[in-house]
Design an enzyme around this catalytic site. Structure first.
Site, PDB file in Angstrom:
ATOM      1  CG  ASN A 151      -1.798  14.008 -10.353  1.00  0.00           C
ATOM      2  OD1 ASN A 151      -0.770  13.780  -9.742  1.00  0.00           O
ATOM      3  ND2 ASN A 151      -2.999  13.714  -9.862  1.00  0.00           N
ATOM      4  CB  THR A 162      -0.909   0.015   1.232  1.00  0.00           C
ATOM      5  OG1 THR A 162      -1.652   1.206   1.203  1.00  0.00           O
ATOM      6  CG2 THR A 162      -0.088  -0.028   2.497  1.00  0.00           C
TER       7      THR A 162
END
Lengths: 404, 404
Positions: free
Chosen positions: B399, B187
């Site tokens: 982004n 993760t």
């Protein structure tokens, strides 16, 4: 092989048209298209692998099971998918073609594109069919291309002329698709016509082989549509000896087919929902072709990479990251990454580590509207190309409220 | 089991701190965190499966190979990934901990998060380490939580108190992660501390089992990070009999661990880059658990569905579409889909077809900031939950130009 005008009507004996019949609310948008051949054609199709399939796909599969068809009817504005009466409606569309265009319903390929899960009424289609058939002509291919558009911003059509046995042949195609695009063994909606003579078996063989390197290598958003379909009709009116087996003529046919489909792949990717840039990811030096395809597809699908390309940001770490999680067998310490466009070339990574580069030059290269992402794996001779587009505000805008 | 304050310092014998050392340009952002235990701890980790791995992961794997560790050091602003001298730098960070905190370098877990492929200098870390160590305290867990944030908008910390053998135990955790999140067997960055006594083997067993249903079921953007890591330290200071095998106490421990990780999963998904909504996809009635997980993950990852949720548009066709292409073995004609939030409940699809529903009511349900997507497959008893978020303009904004 030479490019020509005419799209889906470039081949002898094909007519087409597109009208607004009322499925879409905007009256300036055509929403019903028809392509017919003067004679019965060899037919081949490939379909979406999504378990949820549009009703038209069920009906088309039945109609082309014998390898022949003579017409393609397609509406936009409604996918006719997840509707209890979907198959009945799709069959009704074919019956309307039979009624007005005098082509047997079982020789009709039917397709629908638009919102999933909203009932489609046959009424506007019945109302629009007479005008649609009346207007069929060899110069109305553009209207057919327009009638299958959803959020597409440009029509997508192409045609080439080529030779088989000294006979002049033609191939033409129209396509649509800008979102829910991540074909798997099939693709968005593409209708191809040719007057070359080729048997149904060889036509299917050519098409099935082609899509593996063409439409299956396109991704706009990673979502595989429920209604993807590529259909090709070959009516043989060019007069060449029918292609019935592999050989020189089949190779020529495959080559023009590839030229045609590659053109549409680029066109579809560049017109991806909200896209400002075409991304062409070219992978070479892979262990084998399969590895190259996995890598190319993984990079072209990365939301982070797509957003960086929107911002003309040479964030090559995201390319490495997408290679790393692709599942492909790659030695990351050998990877080379470069960006190329008509504005220049910049190599940003070698042996898996960063190279010093001019940020201004990279910005200039990445500000072009067509960008090549070159990836060298230095691990063999496998290569592949995938097509995609940048992720932009407009993608979110278009899809945040698609239904209204 | 009761929730408490204190985060990673809730358990006895743990201290933490976070400072700004200069890796990040913005001086108001902490960029270096340290967690230490008074005594050596059982330690367990899971890591990203991305082939491209951050250098800290290589070093951490070596340091916890013996099952023990005593500190966690982590910087933000630079992932220390794809750098030729990355391992050297990561080892340097551990040596700095040894120098100032007097904990052997080989007992230090090291992590980095931020941009990939930019050289990381040890200089700011060396400069910041004295103040970082000086400020270690049981009340500075929040600073540690802040020091590992990148584009996170909120700190993510949680703690619970629970009992083992009549002894009061505690578990606490901090986490970061908002983009490049699609964990696979591991993760984003999560650091968990507990004062429960448990052997390294059982700790690893508990953690590895837990992440399969917790962090591996979160996706913000489908991109699996190169630096994902979950680390847990158990120092045994609660005084319970050390857990060395499965049984009642191990079950209790797994339960509080699950509570802790589930909290962070929801927190991470809700703070997904640009997200305005937490999406919780609950699948039931699947053939088996594996099928349920595939379906839940596919829906939560669909860009089209995520964009529809941003627009509060009940476009359930996109849910069906994502189920259909998930690869899971599903009978689409049995699927039920409903949306639920604190604003209400609306069922939109039954037996794979649409139900009539009030668009206004659906809009109201979907305008909440936490939405449950309920999918019934009517095909067995398998169930699963996946967490994600909507796709928004801000995801693209964040982004499109992350590096500058």
């Amino acid at each position: 092989m030479k490019r020509m005008e005419g799209g889906v009507c470039a081949a002898a004996g094909f007519k087409a048209n597109g009208v607004h019949c009322g499925i879409r609310k905007n009256k300036t948008k055509r929403d019903l298209s028809l392509i017919v051949s003067d004679v019965r054609c060899s037919a081949a199709c490939v379909y979406t692998q999504n378990l949820v399939k549009g009703a038209p796909i069920v009906v088309t599969k039945k109609h082309v099971a014998d390898g022949y068809a003579q017409a393609i009817v397609c509406n936009s504005g409604n996918a006719n998918t997840c509707n209890a009466d979907g198959v009945e409606i799709a069959e009704g569309m074919c019956s309307l073609v039979e009624k007005y265009a005098k082509i047997p319903a079982q020789d009709v390929i039917v397709a629908s594109t638009g919102v999933i899960g909203q009932p489609l009424s046959l009424e506007p289609i019945a109302d629009g069919m007479p005008a649609l058939v009346d207007g069929l002509s060899a110069v109305n291919g553009l209207y057919a291309a327009q009638g299958i558009m959803t959020t597409d911003t440009v029509e997508k059509q192409i045609a080439y002329t080529f030779e088989l046995d000294g006979k002049e042949c033609h191939i033409g195609a129209i396509g649509k698709g800008v979102g829910m695009i991540n074909p798997n063994m099939a693709t968005m909606l593409i209708f191809i016509t040719t007057d070359a003579a080729i048997s149904p078996e060889m036509l299917q063989k050519a098409l099935s082989a082609d899509v593996k390197d063409s439409f299956n290598m396109v991704s706009v958003d990673g979502d595989t549509s429920t209604n993807d379909m590529v259909a090709i009709l070959a009516n043989g009116l060019a007069g060449n000896a029918e292609i019935r087996e592999p050989g020189k003529n089949f190779t020529v046919f495959r080559k023009v087919l590839k030229k045609t489909t590659t053109y549409l792949c680029r066109k579809i990717a560049k017109d991806g929902e909200g896209a400002t840039k075409l991304l062409e990811c070219k992978v070479s030096g892979a262990k084998n072709k399969r590895t190259a395809k996995i890598v190319a597809k993984s990079v072209i699908k990365s939301s982070l990479f797509k957003a960086a390309m929107f911002g003309a940001d040479a964030n090559w770490g995201r390319v490495l990251c997408a290679i790393g999680y692709s599942g492909a067998d790659v030695d990351v310490s050998k990877v080379m990454v470069a960006f190329r466009s008509r504005a220049g070339y910049v190599c940003v990574c070698e042996n898996g580590s960063g190279l010093p580069f001019s940020e201004e030059e990279a910005k200039r290269v990445l500000s072009a509207d067509e960008i090549e992402v070159l990836i060298g794996l230095n691990d063999g001779n496998g290569s592949a190309v995938a097509w995609g587009c940048d992720l932009t505000y407009d993608y979110v805008k278009i899809n945040g409220d698609y239904r209204t």
